[in-house]
Design a protein around this motif. Structure first.
Motif, PDB file in Angstrom:
ATOM      1  N   ARG A   1       0.834  -1.203   0.000  1.00  0.00           N
ATOM      2  CA  ARG A   1       0.000   0.000   0.000  1.00  0.00           C
ATOM      3  C   ARG A   1       0.874   1.260   0.000  1.00  0.00           C
ATOM      4  O   ARG A   1       0.551   2.255  -0.657  1.00  0.00           O
ATOM      5  N   GLN A   2       1.978   1.205   0.718  1.00  0.00           N
ATOM      6  CA  GLN A   2       2.906   2.332   0.711  1.00  0.00           C
ATOM      7  C   GLN A   2       3.520   2.523  -0.670  1.00  0.00           C
ATOM      8  O   GLN A   2       3.703   3.654  -1.135  1.00  0.00           O
TER       9      GLN A   2
ATOM     10  N   ARG B   1       2.650   9.472  -6.734  1.00  0.00           N
ATOM     11  CA  ARG B   1       3.244  10.813  -6.706  1.00  0.00           C
ATOM     12  C   ARG B   1       3.848  11.187  -8.058  1.00  0.00           C
ATOM     13  O   ARG B   1       4.120  12.369  -8.316  1.00  0.00           O
TER      14      ARG B   1
ATOM     15  N   ARG C   1       1.086   4.327  -2.881  1.00  0.00           N
ATOM     16  CA  ARG C   1       1.046   5.762  -2.580  1.00  0.00           C
ATOM     17  C   ARG C   1       2.260   6.479  -3.165  1.00  0.00           C
ATOM     18  O   ARG C   1       2.141   7.586  -3.716  1.00  0.00           O
TER      19      ARG C   1
END
Length: 316
Positions: free
Chosen positions: A162-163, A170, A166
């Motif tokens: 999940r990180q 970006r 994210r």
């Protein structure tokens, strides 16, 4: 009284009926249609079979022959007996197996390799062939381990994945469907050659032919940078029940920015969220004897747990 089961070889004039039977079966997918199997007919000697009772087809077997060995199917990941929605239960399939093996013995076949369709692809439970394999003396001779996420359950990526998603978001990459097959095939070929000393099973020409024949089922999704360069991608085989990642590749930049992870997340949560399963594919080499634990761990972190792709064999 019903007539005995007859095993008859497939011929090209049966192609339309073969595909109609396959599309309405309970355990087949588009890979078992003639338009898919026959693309590599120059590499495999097709010896597909039709089981009939009272002169009516009741089951189909995609298979090929090399010497005195028959495989179902050497050119496919799987390909067992294709069964109709009704009329063929476990007892009748056992009768079909016995008639089939008698037919092969009469045809001087010495070895049979059989790869049943994994359960995730079947519309309804269809493992009668596993019982028939056991009853007729087949032995397990190969097992590949695939990673499958059940999209009907509250699955999720683990915290690290999940990180990664994210972090990937970006960057101004476009995640979505693409028609740049040539660009992706160059990336895929380079990635396989450098990292695994391998090449894609399909040539670019072959995958384009299959895409033309099955445009709704074979789709390319990529992560593309603002300059148009592809840095990650996957070819999805969509059976309607399972979205299967047939090929996947990334550049070094794509890996450092976790673009494939983000692409998979988009496919599983948006594009194919209505499917029952998302199958990441196997993590094996050497017929299953070698397990790529790192690759397996990556798939497990995205919700993929084990599905077996088996091979059973019998010496006649």
């Amino acid at each position: 009284m019903d007539k005995i089961i007859e095993i008859r070889p497939y011929t090209a004039d049966f192609a339309t009926r073969w595909d109609e039977f396959t599309r309405t079966s309970r355990n087949a997918v588009f890979l078992l249609e003639r338009g898919y199997m026959d693309y590599h007919s120059d590499r495999f000697e097709d010896c597909s079979l039709i089981a009939l009772r009272n002169d009516r087809p009741i089951a189909l077997l995609p298979c090929c022959r090399k010497g005195d060995t028959v495989s179902s199917h050497a050119g496919l990941t799987y390909g067992g007996w294709i069964l109709p929605r009704s009329h063929v239960d476990g007892g009748l399939l056992l009768d079909i197996f016995e008639s089939w093996l008698a037919y092969l013995r009469h045809d001087c076949v010495k070895r049979v390799d059989y790869k049943p369709v994994p359960y995730i692809y079947a519309a309804t439970p269809s493992q009668e062939d596993l019982y028939a394999l056991w009853r007729t003396g087949f032995s397990l001779t190969g097992r590949l381990l695939s990673s499958t996420a059940d999209l009907r359950t509250p699955w999720k990526f683990d915290m690290s994945k999940r990180q990664q998603v994210r972090k990937a978001m970006r960057h101004e990459y476009l995640l979505g469907e693409s028609n740049d097959w040539e660009g992706f095939w160059h990336l895929l070929s380079t990635c396989l050659s450098q990292r695994h000393n391998a090449s894609p099973v399909h040539t670019l020409g072959e995958i384009l032919l299959l895409k033309q024949r099955f445009p709704a089922q074979i789709r390319l999704f990529t992560a593309t940078a603002p300059d148009g360069a592809i840095h990650a991608g996957t070819v999805i085989y969509d059976t309607g029940r399972v979205a299967h990642s047939q090929y996947a590749a990334t550049t070094a930049e794509g890996r450092s920015r976790y673009m494939l992870t983000a692409l998979y997340h988009k496919l599983m949560t948006e594009v194919f969220a209505s499917r029952a399963y998302f199958d990441f594919g196997t993590s094996n080499e050497d017929g299953g004897l070698s397990l790529n634990r790192g690759l397996l761990s990556q798939k497990f972190a995205m919700g993929g747990s084990g599905t077996a792709y088996d091979t059973y064999s019998l010496m006649l």
